[in-house]
Design a protein around this motif. Structure first.
Motif, mmCIF file in Angstrom:
data_model
loop_
_atom_site.group_PDB
_atom_site.id
_atom_site.type_symbol
_atom_site.label_atom_id
_atom_site.label_comp_id
_atom_site.label_asym_id
_atom_site.label_seq_id
_atom_site.Cartn_x
_atom_site.Cartn_y
_atom_site.Cartn_z
ATOM 1 N N GLY A 127 8.782 -15.936 15.386
ATOM 2 C CA GLY A 127 8.372 -14.789 16.111
ATOM 3 C C GLY A 127 9.327 -14.776 17.489
ATOM 4 N N TYR A 128 9.729 -15.815 17.853
ATOM 5 C CA TYR A 128 10.810 -15.747 19.016
ATOM 6 C C TYR A 128 11.970 -15.443 18.427
ATOM 7 C CZ TYR A 128 14.084 -17.595 22.224
ATOM 8 O OH TYR A 128 14.809 -17.835 23.289
ATOM 9 N N PHE A 129 12.483 -16.150 17.132
ATOM 10 C CA PHE A 129 13.684 -15.875 16.600
ATOM 11 C C PHE A 129 14.114 -14.577 16.043
ATOM 12 C CE2 PHE A 129 14.475 -20.593 16.766
ATOM 13 C CZ PHE A 129 15.867 -20.501 17.358
ATOM 14 N N ILE A 130 12.818 -13.801 15.670
ATOM 15 C CA ILE A 130 12.708 -12.579 15.152
ATOM 16 C C ILE A 130 13.331 -11.538 16.494
ATOM 17 C CG2 ILE A 130 11.240 -10.480 14.434
ATOM 18 C CD1 ILE A 130 9.751 -12.636 12.628
ATOM 19 N N GLY A 131 12.399 -11.778 17.511
ATOM 20 C CA GLY A 131 12.895 -11.093 18.955
ATOM 21 C C GLY A 131 14.308 -11.324 19.404
ATOM 22 N N ARG A 132 14.783 -12.499 19.156
ATOM 23 C CA ARG A 132 16.288 -12.681 19.479
ATOM 24 C C ARG A 132 17.283 -11.916 18.522
ATOM 25 N NH1 ARG A 132 17.963 -13.977 24.031
ATOM 26 N NH2 ARG A 132 19.602 -15.341 23.254
ATOM 27 N N SER A 139 0.881 -1.271 0.042
ATOM 28 C CA SER A 139 0.093 0.145 -0.007
ATOM 29 C C SER A 139 0.796 1.184 0.144
ATOM 30 C CB SER A 139 -0.949 0.110 1.341
ATOM 31 O OG SER A 139 0.018 0.103 2.312
ATOM 32 N N GLY A 140 2.174 0.960 -0.028
ATOM 33 C CA GLY A 140 3.264 2.215 -0.077
ATOM 34 C C GLY A 140 3.428 2.859 1.267
ATOM 35 N N GLU A 141 2.862 2.381 2.266
ATOM 36 C CA GLU A 141 3.073 2.954 3.635
ATOM 37 C C GLU A 141 4.410 2.717 4.405
ATOM 38 O OE1 GLU A 141 -0.244 2.815 6.436
ATOM 39 O OE2 GLU A 141 -1.183 1.499 4.706
ATOM 40 N N SER A 142 4.826 3.204 5.151
ATOM 41 C CA SER A 142 6.066 2.811 5.915
ATOM 42 C C SER A 142 6.116 1.881 6.987
ATOM 43 C CB SER A 142 6.776 4.463 6.468
ATOM 44 O OG SER A 142 6.870 5.137 5.403
ATOM 45 N N ALA A 143 7.257 1.351 7.440
ATOM 46 C CA ALA A 143 7.306 0.539 8.633
ATOM 47 C C ALA A 143 6.667 1.197 9.798
ATOM 48 C CB ALA A 143 8.940 0.186 8.884
ATOM 49 N N LYS A 144 6.254 0.221 10.663
ATOM 50 C CA LYS A 144 5.613 0.870 12.061
ATOM 51 C C LYS A 144 6.109 0.166 12.928
ATOM 52 C CE LYS A 144 1.045 2.518 9.823
ATOM 53 N NZ LYS A 144 -0.222 2.462 9.630
ATOM 54 N N LEU A 145 5.818 0.855 14.247
ATOM 55 C CA LEU A 145 6.273 0.123 15.636
ATOM 56 C C LEU A 145 5.040 -0.958 15.966
ATOM 57 C CD1 LEU A 145 7.773 3.009 17.987
ATOM 58 C CD2 LEU A 145 9.054 0.806 17.220
ATOM 59 N N ILE A 146 5.397 -2.054 16.069
ATOM 60 C CA ILE A 146 4.403 -3.170 16.224
ATOM 61 C C ILE A 146 5.201 -4.033 17.477
ATOM 62 C CG2 ILE A 146 3.397 -5.212 15.333
ATOM 63 C CD1 ILE A 146 3.325 -3.891 12.567
ATOM 64 N N ASP A 147 3.987 -4.641 18.234
ATOM 65 C CA ASP A 147 4.401 -5.167 19.397
ATOM 66 C C ASP A 147 4.530 -6.617 18.801
ATOM 67 O OD1 ASP A 147 3.981 -5.655 22.739
ATOM 68 O OD2 ASP A 147 2.779 -7.135 21.578
ATOM 69 N N LEU A 148 5.592 -7.568 19.506
ATOM 70 C CA LEU A 148 5.783 -8.850 18.658
ATOM 71 C C LEU A 148 4.785 -9.775 19.035
ATOM 72 C CD1 LEU A 148 7.842 -10.612 17.251
ATOM 73 C CD2 LEU A 148 9.021 -10.955 19.461
ATOM 74 N N GLY A 149 4.400 -9.751 20.406
ATOM 75 C CA GLY A 149 3.286 -10.554 20.784
ATOM 76 C C GLY A 149 1.862 -10.496 20.016
ATOM 77 N N GLU A 150 1.480 -9.240 19.824
ATOM 78 C CA GLU A 150 0.531 -8.713 19.112
ATOM 79 C C GLU A 150 0.644 -9.307 17.325
ATOM 80 O OE1 GLU A 150 -2.260 -5.098 17.628
ATOM 81 O OE2 GLU A 150 -0.411 -4.737 18.951
ATOM 82 N N ALA A 151 1.981 -9.199 16.919
ATOM 83 C CA ALA A 151 2.082 -9.805 15.575
ATOM 84 C C ALA A 151 1.923 -11.236 15.353
ATOM 85 C CB ALA A 151 3.602 -9.222 15.352
ATOM 86 N N VAL A 152 2.365 -11.737 16.271
ATOM 87 C CA VAL A 152 1.986 -13.340 16.343
ATOM 88 C C VAL A 152 0.667 -13.651 16.628
ATOM 89 C CG1 VAL A 152 2.685 -15.503 17.538
ATOM 90 C CG2 VAL A 152 4.355 -13.875 16.795
ATOM 91 N N ARG A 153 0.089 -13.106 17.604
ATOM 92 C CA ARG A 153 -1.387 -13.360 17.897
ATOM 93 C C ARG A 153 -2.302 -12.883 16.735
ATOM 94 N NH1 ARG A 153 -0.016 -11.032 22.749
ATOM 95 N NH2 ARG A 153 -0.707 -9.160 22.222
ATOM 96 N N LYS A 154 -2.041 -11.973 15.817
ATOM 97 C CA LYS A 154 -2.848 -11.549 14.756
ATOM 98 C C LYS A 154 -2.671 -12.454 13.590
ATOM 99 C CE LYS A 154 -4.075 -6.986 15.879
ATOM 100 N NZ LYS A 154 -3.936 -5.343 15.577
ATOM 101 N N GLY A 155 -1.111 -13.230 13.721
ATOM 102 C CA GLY A 155 -1.017 -13.934 12.316
ATOM 103 C C GLY A 155 -0.215 -13.219 11.399
ATOM 104 N N THR A 156 0.285 -11.947 11.532
ATOM 105 C CA THR A 156 1.048 -10.979 10.874
ATOM 106 C C THR A 156 2.393 -12.226 10.667
ATOM 107 O OG1 THR A 156 0.201 -9.103 11.603
ATOM 108 C CG2 THR A 156 2.180 -9.023 10.448
#
Length: 693
Positions: free
Chosen positions: A368-373, A344-361
């Motif tokens: 998700g664990y390794f992304i955090g590490r 959609s041409g938008e920029s990166a955003k601050l996102i909570d890691l737990g929320e990203a996994v819960r929502k299936g992003t």
């Protein structure tokens, strides 16, 4: 809204309107001259045209300032990069390989401080991943037989799209040419209409998603030619990036220099699974050299032909990708760039890691664990978290077998650079090597109670196969036994209808005729005591050279000298990764102070602390500046025979410490057990008469 405070989009709109006014007024001037109007009328029209042109120029300058501040102006970026690279090469962090023979593009040598930084980064990587996660470390050969890379898909698919100068034959990466064109247009052409700006930004966002045909069409549409000669370019075509070789003197056993370290782990899965007590999940790790025959290497350490990779293959049950330690990273918040934001041409955003996994992003907890590490590792190294983002692969960019893929991208003077790939590769790799080798790379789950299941049973007739294939019998049997259910039932149907079928045996490199009498295939109800399955793989892959180069840029800054007549270069490396941990300087040339310096140096050596001792007569300020320039965090100045001062590089604060305590204090901070702020609480600060120049 004042134009000076406007956004890029608003300024482009204002500029377009004013340019239209200039064009209209220029038409008025031409008409007046053609009609031989009064001189006063022509002069008035010309003055109006000049005033409009001045307005256009002013808006264009404001637009250029906005574009430069949002993306770091190309001139500013290049000047900064040149200052960093000049310092790195002059201080021998790295230099072009084979320099006296004019070098070879894409090959670099690390000098003493560069080797030390690299060693420290790898040491921290081992601590953060291998030790923390109880990983199994392996070390496999760089030379790899062709059959291994045929199974993995590298022989057929490890390609970049290349174009050639149709007259000189010079080669270029097609996507790089399109990327450079779009970026230059956006940065330097202030007259671009907003529709064109949106189009170019969209191309940059989806560049990795373009097919060969789409890339070729864009190159033609924009009239992009060979950068050096302006000659026309060929259509894009795939070029395999692997260095080919042969194993042994006969030349009959083809091989390649490995393009990644992962395959060595996959082919050893069976033994590693046994070593781990047949337990899942588990991870194997490897640090080693990899080789890619880049089409047109550029960007220094960011795109080279030989480089160090650190890769992890985390094997997990495909039906359970939860992670017991995900809770440790779930609260992290950092820049993420999911595919929907990119498209959609938008920029990166601050996102909570737990929320990203819960929502299936993010597809699952283990990924998700390794992304955090990875985020924690990079920021611990000294990467600026404001210039670090995790970008999700676009649909066409992602391998067909992958469940989800993210890249840790770090912003430097070259733009956003992929430095770590974190992918859920499903079970593709182990299945591919199972199919090619005939060796079953699977895991087992024992059931508490036996279960009745309908199961495929393949029973080769070894007698019939032995008569038909003699010495090749074993390979044919193995190929039949690793058939999946769909393949086996298809063969069963063909045998029942035709009596025979042509069957490819990969290990033989040819097809054979299988007759109905040679194999029995059926679905039978059986009691199973265990489940047999192919594990999925979560793979974090680290480009160590890229991470180090971005660390160099993120750590570099300049500050004025005491006399303000020059700028001093400084690398603000965290003590953990700094190439040298401290320097030892006698304040003045004196035998007494020199002896104390040597005593301190011995204690530092015993503690395993890298250091430089400088007993030259140069001023203390110049000695500070020299070591600041290679990122040494602490300077020990010997100004008495009982105690010394320790100066911290960035704050230039000093504390006084007894000679007996020096080594333990430096080691405590250099090893990350304490911070400089912790140390400042425990020791008296020192207002030194010996200050920086």
């Amino acid at each position: 809204m004042d134009a000076s405070d406007a956004s890029e989009e608003t300024l482009r709109g204002v500029l377009a309107e004013k340019q239209a006014s200039v064009d209209a007024q220029a038409g008025v001037v031409r008409l007046l001259k053609a009609e031989a109007a009064a001189k006063a009328d022509i002069e008035a029209a010309v003055e109006s045209l000049k005033a409009l042109k001045i307005e256009v120029s002013a808006v264009a300058k404001r637009l250029q300032a906005v574009v430069s501040s949002s993306g770091g102006g190309s001139g500013d970026r290049e000047a900064f990069r040149q200052a960093v690279v000049n310092t790195l090469e002059r201080r021998l962090f790295y230099i072009p390989s084979f320099k006296i023979y004019r070098g070879v593009a894409g090959l670099y040598d690390y000098g003493p401080p560069g080797c030390a930084v690299k060693s420290n980064v790898l040491s921290l990587w081992r601590q953060h991943f291998v030790l923390e996660e109880n990983m199994l470390e392996v070390d496999c050969p760089c030379v790899t037989p062709e059959i291994v890379l045929k199974a993995s898909g590298h022989v057929d698919k490890f390609t970049d799209l290349m174009v050639k100068d149709e007259k000189t034959g010079s080669c270029y990466r097609a996507d790089h040419l399109l990327k450079d064109f779009c970026k230059e247009k956006l940065e330097k052409d202030s007259t671009l209409p907003s529709v064109k700006v949106a189009e170019l930004k969209h191309i940059l966002a989806v560049l990795d998603d373009l097919s060969a045909e789409e890339l070729g069409a864009k190159l033609k549409e924009y009239g992009i030619t060979a950068p050096d000669t302006k000659n026309p370019l060929s259509d894009p075509y795939p070029f395999n990036l692997m260095f080919q070789t042969s194993i042994g003197p006969s030349g009959l056993s083809p091989g390649y220099m490995r393009p990644e370290t992962a395959q060595g782990i996959f082919v050893n899965f069976k033994d590693l699974y046994y070593y781990n007590g047949y337990r899942l999940p588990f991870a194997a790790a490897q640090i080693g050299q990899a080789f890619r025959n880049e089409i047109s290497p550029r960007q220094g350490l960011l795109r080279v032909r030989e480089f160090t990779l650190a890769e992890i293959e985390h094997f997990v049950d495909p039906e359970d990708k939860s992670h017991p330690k995900f809770v440790d990273v779930a609260d992290l918040e950092f820049l993420m760039f999911p595919r929907e934001l990119q498209l959609s041409g938008e920029s990166a955003k601050l996102i909570d890691l737990g929320e990203a996994v819960r929502k299936g992003t993010i597809n699952n907890e283990t990924l998700g664990y390794f992304i955090g590490r990875v985020y924690l590792f990079l920021t611990h190294l000294g990467i600026d978290k404001e210039r670090l983002r995790f970008r999700q692969h676009l649909p066409n960019e992602m391998a067909h077998y992958a469940a989800d893929c993210w890249d840790a991208e770090i912003e430097c003077s070259y733009g956003w650079i992929e430095c770590v790939g974190i992918a859920d590769r499903s079970a593709y790799d182990l299945r591919a090597h199972t199919d090619k080798s005939g060796v079953s790379l699977v895991a087992h789950e024992t059931y508490p109670e036996p279960r009745e299941v309908e199961k495929l049973v393949i029973t080769p007739s070894k007698k019939e196969l032995g008569l038909a294939f003699k010495g090749n019998q074993k390979m044919v049997v193995e190929a039949l036994e690793v058939l999946n259910q769909a393949e086996a039932l298809e063969i069963k149907a063909a045998l029942e209808s035709k009596g025979e079928i042509e069957f490819e045996v990969c290990t033989l490199g040819k097809s054979v005729i299988i007759k109905k009498s040679m194999v029995s295939i059926s679905m039978e109800k059986k009691k199973e005591h265990q489940r047999v399955f192919t594990p999925s793989v979560i793979e974090p892959s680290f480009g160590i050279g890229r991470i180090i180069y971005c660390l160099f840029e993120h750590s570099f800054y300049t500050r004025p000298s005491k006399s303000d007549d020059e700028q001093l270069n400084v690398f603000r490396f965290p003590p953990l990764v700094a190439p040298i941990k401290c320097t030892v300087f006698p304040l003045i040339k004196s035998q007494q102070f020199d002896e104390v310096a040597k005593i301190i140096a011995r204690s530092l050596r015993s503690a395993g602390i890298s250091h430089i001792i400088d007993i030259t007569g140069t001023s203390i300020g110049k000695r500070y500046a020299r070591t600041d320039e290679i990122g040494v965090p602490f300077a020990i100045t010997v100004d008495s025979t009982s105690s010394v001062t320790i100066r911290e590089r960035d704050s230039k604060e000093q504390i006084r410490v007894s000679i007996d305590e020096v080594a333990s204090v430096v080691k405590e901070v250099a090893d990350g057990q304490s911070t400089w702020a912790d140390i400042m609480w425990r020791f008296p600060t020192h207002s030194a008469s010996h200050v920086d120049d």
